[in-house]
Write a protein that holds these residues in place. Structure first.
Motif, PDB file in Angstrom:
ATOM      1  N   LEU A 120      47.803  63.362  80.289  1.00  0.00           N
ATOM      2  CA  LEU A 120      48.708  62.336  80.812  1.00  0.00           C
ATOM      3  C   LEU A 120      48.013  61.039  81.160  1.00  0.00           C
ATOM      4  CD1 LEU A 120      51.222  64.206  83.173  1.00  0.00           C
ATOM      5  CD2 LEU A 120      51.707  63.048  81.012  1.00  0.00           C
ATOM      6  N   HIS A 121      46.762  61.114  81.617  1.00  0.00           N
ATOM      7  CA  HIS A 121      46.142  59.933  82.211  1.00  0.00           C
ATOM      8  C   HIS A 121      44.937  59.378  81.464  1.00  0.00           C
ATOM      9  CE1 HIS A 121      48.749  60.089  85.657  1.00  0.00           C
ATOM     10  NE2 HIS A 121      48.470  61.366  85.816  1.00  0.00           N
ATOM     11  N   ALA A 122      44.382  60.101  80.527  1.00  0.00           N
ATOM     12  CA  ALA A 122      43.277  59.540  79.748  1.00  0.00           C
ATOM     13  C   ALA A 122      43.807  58.447  78.829  1.00  0.00           C
ATOM     14  CB  ALA A 122      42.596  60.633  78.931  1.00  0.00           C
ATOM     15  N   PRO A 123      43.008  57.425  78.540  1.00  0.00           N
ATOM     16  CA  PRO A 123      43.463  56.369  77.622  1.00  0.00           C
ATOM     17  C   PRO A 123      43.797  56.946  76.252  1.00  0.00           C
ATOM     18  CG  PRO A 123      41.466  55.707  78.776  1.00  0.00           C
ATOM     19  CD  PRO A 123      41.653  57.167  79.060  1.00  0.00           C
ATOM     20  N   ALA A 124      44.956  56.574  75.735  1.00  0.00           N
ATOM     21  CA  ALA A 124      45.400  57.067  74.439  1.00  0.00           C
ATOM     22  C   ALA A 124      45.013  56.094  73.342  1.00  0.00           C
ATOM     23  CB  ALA A 124      46.910  57.281  74.439  1.00  0.00           C
ATOM     24  N   SER A 125      45.064  56.569  72.106  1.00  0.00           N
ATOM     25  CA  SER A 125      44.831  55.679  70.979  1.00  0.00           C
ATOM     26  C   SER A 125      46.006  54.717  70.852  1.00  0.00           C
ATOM     27  CB  SER A 125      44.688  56.490  69.687  1.00  0.00           C
ATOM     28  OG  SER A 125      45.947  57.020  69.317  1.00  0.00           O
ATOM     29  N   SER A 126      45.871  53.728  69.995  1.00  0.00           N
ATOM     30  CA  SER A 126      46.936  52.748  69.815  1.00  0.00           C
ATOM     31  C   SER A 126      48.077  53.291  68.968  1.00  0.00           C
ATOM     32  CB  SER A 126      46.381  51.476  69.157  1.00  0.00           C
ATOM     33  OG  SER A 126      45.800  51.791  67.903  1.00  0.00           O
ATOM     34  N   GLY A 127      47.883  54.427  68.326  1.00  0.00           N
ATOM     35  CA  GLY A 127      48.908  54.999  67.471  1.00  0.00           C
ATOM     36  C   GLY A 127      49.952  55.771  68.250  1.00  0.00           C
ATOM     37  N   ARG A 128      51.142  55.902  67.660  1.00  0.00           N
ATOM     38  CA  ARG A 128      52.225  56.653  68.285  1.00  0.00           C
ATOM     39  C   ARG A 128      52.951  57.470  67.220  1.00  0.00           C
ATOM     40  NH1 ARG A 128      55.782  52.362  71.563  1.00  0.00           N
ATOM     41  NH2 ARG A 128      56.248  51.721  69.424  1.00  0.00           N
ATOM     42  N   GLU A 184      53.178  55.552  63.834  1.00  0.00           N
ATOM     43  CA  GLU A 184      52.965  54.126  63.988  1.00  0.00           C
ATOM     44  C   GLU A 184      51.521  53.850  64.366  1.00  0.00           C
ATOM     45  OE1 GLU A 184      55.820  52.908  66.869  1.00  0.00           O
ATOM     46  OE2 GLU A 184      57.550  53.472  65.637  1.00  0.00           O
ATOM     47  N   GLY A 185      50.962  52.793  63.819  1.00  0.00           N
ATOM     48  CA  GLY A 185      49.570  52.477  64.088  1.00  0.00           C
ATOM     49  C   GLY A 185      48.639  53.438  63.378  1.00  0.00           C
ATOM     50  N   GLU A 186      47.390  53.450  63.829  1.00  0.00           N
ATOM     51  CA  GLU A 186      46.390  54.307  63.201  1.00  0.00           C
ATOM     52  C   GLU A 186      45.764  55.225  64.240  1.00  0.00           C
ATOM     53  OE1 GLU A 186      45.997  54.581  60.037  1.00  0.00           O
ATOM     54  OE2 GLU A 186      47.420  52.952  59.625  1.00  0.00           O
ATOM     55  N   PHE A 187      45.556  56.463  63.881  1.00  0.00           N
ATOM     56  CA  PHE A 187      44.828  57.413  64.708  1.00  0.00           C
ATOM     57  C   PHE A 187      44.244  58.482  63.804  1.00  0.00           C
ATOM     58  CE2 PHE A 187      49.358  58.434  64.777  1.00  0.00           C
ATOM     59  CZ  PHE A 187      49.405  59.754  64.366  1.00  0.00           C
ATOM     60  N   LEU A 237      44.209  61.347  71.007  1.00  0.00           N
ATOM     61  CA  LEU A 237      45.311  61.437  71.956  1.00  0.00           C
ATOM     62  C   LEU A 237      46.330  60.356  71.615  1.00  0.00           C
ATOM     63  CD1 LEU A 237      46.534  62.633  74.545  1.00  0.00           C
ATOM     64  CD2 LEU A 237      45.103  61.037  75.847  1.00  0.00           C
ATOM     65  N   VAL A 238      47.574  60.760  71.381  1.00  0.00           N
ATOM     66  CA  VAL A 238      48.614  59.812  70.977  1.00  0.00           C
ATOM     67  C   VAL A 238      49.829  59.962  71.879  1.00  0.00           C
ATOM     68  CG1 VAL A 238      47.873  59.806  68.563  1.00  0.00           C
ATOM     69  CG2 VAL A 238      49.626  61.415  69.309  1.00  0.00           C
ATOM     70  N   GLU A 239      50.603  58.882  71.964  1.00  0.00           N
ATOM     71  CA  GLU A 239      51.876  58.933  72.673  1.00  0.00           C
ATOM     72  C   GLU A 239      52.971  59.342  71.698  1.00  0.00           C
ATOM     73  OE1 GLU A 239      52.778  55.370  74.796  1.00  0.00           O
ATOM     74  OE2 GLU A 239      51.529  55.989  76.498  1.00  0.00           O
ATOM     75  N   ILE A 240      53.918  60.117  72.206  1.00  0.00           N
ATOM     76  CA  ILE A 240      55.059  60.566  71.414  1.00  0.00           C
ATOM     77  C   ILE A 240      56.310  59.921  71.999  1.00  0.00           C
ATOM     78  CG2 ILE A 240      56.376  62.577  70.639  1.00  0.00           C
ATOM     79  CD1 ILE A 240      53.788  64.227  71.111  1.00  0.00           C
ATOM     80  N   ILE A 241      57.034  59.184  71.182  1.00  0.00           N
ATOM     81  CA  ILE A 241      58.200  58.442  71.656  1.00  0.00           C
ATOM     82  C   ILE A 241      59.429  58.850  70.851  1.00  0.00           C
ATOM     83  CG2 ILE A 241      56.780  56.479  72.375  1.00  0.00           C
ATOM     84  CD1 ILE A 241      57.735  55.024  69.841  1.00  0.00           C
ATOM     85  N   ASP A 242      60.627  58.573  71.421  1.00  0.00           N
ATOM     86  CA  ASP A 242      61.844  58.862  70.678  1.00  0.00           C
ATOM     87  C   ASP A 242      62.365  57.595  70.010  1.00  0.00           C
ATOM     88  OD1 ASP A 242      63.088  57.373  72.655  1.00  0.00           O
ATOM     89  OD2 ASP A 242      64.043  59.094  73.629  1.00  0.00           O
ATOM     90  N   SER A 278      64.588  55.579  70.828  1.00  0.00           N
ATOM     91  CA  SER A 278      64.914  54.486  71.753  1.00  0.00           C
ATOM     92  C   SER A 278      63.689  53.961  72.487  1.00  0.00           C
ATOM     93  CB  SER A 278      65.969  54.955  72.760  1.00  0.00           C
ATOM     94  OG  SER A 278      65.451  56.003  73.570  1.00  0.00           O
ATOM     95  N   GLU A 279      62.500  54.306  72.007  1.00  0.00           N
ATOM     96  CA  GLU A 279      61.221  53.836  72.565  1.00  0.00           C
ATOM     97  C   GLU A 279      60.858  54.523  73.882  1.00  0.00           C
ATOM     98  OE1 GLU A 279      59.103  51.565  71.198  1.00  0.00           O
ATOM     99  OE2 GLU A 279      60.343  51.339  69.431  1.00  0.00           O
ATOM    100  N   ARG A 280      61.563  55.577  74.262  1.00  0.00           N
ATOM    101  CA  ARG A 280      61.237  56.286  75.495  1.00  0.00           C
ATOM    102  C   ARG A 280      60.010  57.164  75.281  1.00  0.00           C
ATOM    103  NH1 ARG A 280      62.769  55.320  80.510  1.00  0.00           N
ATOM    104  NH2 ARG A 280      64.751  54.700  79.574  1.00  0.00           N
ATOM    105  N   ARG A 281      59.051  57.067  76.203  1.00  0.00           N
ATOM    106  CA  ARG A 281      57.871  57.929  76.126  1.00  0.00           C
ATOM    107  C   ARG A 281      58.283  59.360  76.468  1.00  0.00           C
ATOM    108  NH1 ARG A 281      55.522  53.290  78.851  1.00  0.00           N
ATOM    109  NH2 ARG A 281      53.885  52.343  77.606  1.00  0.00           N
ATOM    110  N   ILE A 282      58.064  60.270  75.550  1.00  0.00           N
ATOM    111  CA  ILE A 282      58.445  61.658  75.739  1.00  0.00           C
ATOM    112  C   ILE A 282      57.258  62.506  76.183  1.00  0.00           C
ATOM    113  CG2 ILE A 282      59.415  63.715  74.639  1.00  0.00           C
ATOM    114  CD1 ILE A 282      61.380  61.406  74.998  1.00  0.00           C
ATOM    115  N   ALA A 283      56.136  62.322  75.532  1.00  0.00           N
ATOM    116  CA  ALA A 283      54.970  63.161  75.814  1.00  0.00           C
ATOM    117  C   ALA A 283      53.713  62.488  75.293  1.00  0.00           C
ATOM    118  CB  ALA A 283      55.153  64.539  75.171  1.00  0.00           C
ATOM    119  N   ARG A 284      52.577  63.095  75.606  1.00  0.00           N
ATOM    120  CA  ARG A 284      51.294  62.708  75.042  1.00  0.00           C
ATOM    121  C   ARG A 284      50.607  63.973  74.564  1.00  0.00           C
ATOM    122  NH1 ARG A 284      47.492  59.456  78.556  1.00  0.00           N
ATOM    123  NH2 ARG A 284      47.742  57.432  77.584  1.00  0.00           N
ATOM    124  N   GLY A 285      49.871  63.857  73.485  1.00  0.00           N
ATOM    125  CA  GLY A 285      49.211  65.052  72.988  1.00  0.00           C
ATOM    126  C   GLY A 285      48.133  64.736  71.975  1.00  0.00           C
TER     127      GLY A 285
END
Length: 385
Positions: free
Chosen positions: A279-287, A314-317, A322-327, A329-336
């Motif tokens: 949840l708190h480590a810096p994620a990559s720029s990709g989603r 989206e983006g590159e990873f 570690l990437v963000e997962i969005i729906d 509507s741009e809502r952050r759902i999870a990170r993994g």
């Protein structure tokens, strides 16, 4: 501004290991070079804690301020990022030298970057190093690697870095020394009616609204970043104490287990260490963008992310990032942690797991993000930018 007479003395939570964050405003002399004026009492606190069988990891700012002082007249010639990174490089040695001059125990410098905290293997290596130094009775002095870290110089991330380090070493307490003695209902430098807050059960939006920006010409953080740090520490079950590091009596009271400042409590249950890191480590720029069905499945907390629920990458990873997962509507759902690189995820989007090997010629598994490598985002988070 200090209002010590209105701040009650309260007991600190029991602790055996703590992280102490010291800001630039306590180490720089009137915006100039480093001075032991306030650092002496803090070093004495660490020494007395060690004598009592406790361990303290120090997260220290001050490198940029020290480097600027070394440049003297030329310091104003460069205010861009490259110049600040150069000043950080110049100032690292004086900053470590200051703490070594105040400690009878050896001082060890540990420089961390976002990549160290993003990559799980490097994260665990950093943990092993810090715990090893504590076992050797050394004083670990942690800092963001300002010479290469862009975000630190822009955001004043040492407060947040301290919270991540607290979770990294399984600390019982996060101590943040500042030039303000507590969290106030408003900025005490501007509002004479501002009153200090002795305790808070959690970091709420209302509490965050009370925080201002940076209050020092040498520091890059402010009360807001301290509350962000308290929120991160609290997520790991670690309470945070904010206090005036300039006040010798306040610092001496800490050694007696008493706090004159603000205590921000932590939830009673600790978040699983791996989930906290996700949840708190810096994620990559990709989603990874997912559909409504996948979002519902992930929200229950027991599902992995499969290719069929993916709309786009989206983006590159890279694999393992570690990437963000969005729906949609741009809502952050999870990170993994993604088991596949962005270019691979694009090819797999919307397809069945059994098609992975046919599409790629190989397979790293049927899941793009396994449930053990995934953490749901808190519901209150705002949509992604």
């Amino acid at each position: 501004m200090s209002m010590q007479s209105t701040l009650p003395e309260q007991p600190l939570p029991p602790w055996r290991r703590a992280v102490l964050k010291v800001g630039s405003n306590l180490l720089a002399a009137d915006g100039g070079g480093l001075t032991p004026r306030f650092a002496e009492a803090l070093a004495s606190f660490m020494a007395s804690s060690h004598a009592g069988g406790r361990q303290v990891v120090l997260v220290s700012s001050g490198a940029v301020a020290a480097g600027r002082a070394l440049l003297h007249a030329r310091a104003s010639a460069g205010r861009d990022l490259a110049a600040r990174q150069a000043m950080a490089s110049l100032g690292q040695a004086p900053m470590i030298g200051l703490w070594q001059s105040l400690s009878a125990r050896p001082v060890a410098q540990v420089l961390l970057t976002h990549d160290d905290l993003r990559n799980r293997r490097r994260y665990l290596n950093a943990r092993a190093t810090l715990l090893g130094l504590l076992a050797l009775d050394a004083v670990p002095v942690v800092n963001e690697n300002d010479t290469v870290a862009v975000d630190e110089l822009k955001l004043g991330d040492n407060d947040n870095l301290a919270a991540i380090v607290a979770a990294l070493v399984d600390a019982d307490l996060l101590l943040i020394a500042s030039d303000v003695d507590a969290l106030y209902t408003a900025d005490p430098r501007r509002d004479p009616a501002a009153t200090p807050i002795a305790q808070a059960d959690a970091v709420t939006p209302a509490l965050m609204a009370m925080a201002g920006g940076s209050g020092s010409i040498v520091g890059t953080g402010g009360m807001r970043t301290k509350l962000e740090a308290a929120e991160k520490a609290g997520a790991a079950g670690i309470p945070t104490a904010l206090f005036d590091g300039r006040n010798t009596a306040t610092v001496q009271a800490l050694a007696q287990g008493q706090l004159r400042g603000t205590l921000i409590h932590a939830p009673h249950t600790r978040m699983q260490a791996r989930k906290y890191w996700l949840l708190h480590a810096p994620a990559s720029s990709g989603r990874i963008r997912i559909d409504a069905g996948a979002a519902r499945a992930l929200s229950h907390g027991h599902a992995s992310l499969l290719p069929g629920g993916i709309l786009a990458a989206e983006g590159e990873f890279q694999r393992g990032d570690l990437v963000e997962i969005i729906d949609a509507s741009e809502r952050r759902i999870a990170r993994g942690l993604s088991q596949y690189a962005a270019v691979e995820v694009r090819r797999l989007a919307g397809r069945h797991s059994r098609e992975i090997e046919t599409l790629l010629g190989y397979s790293h598994g049927t899941e793009v993000v396994h449930r053990d490598d995934l953490a749901n985002m808190p519901d209150r988070l705002e949509p992604a930018a």
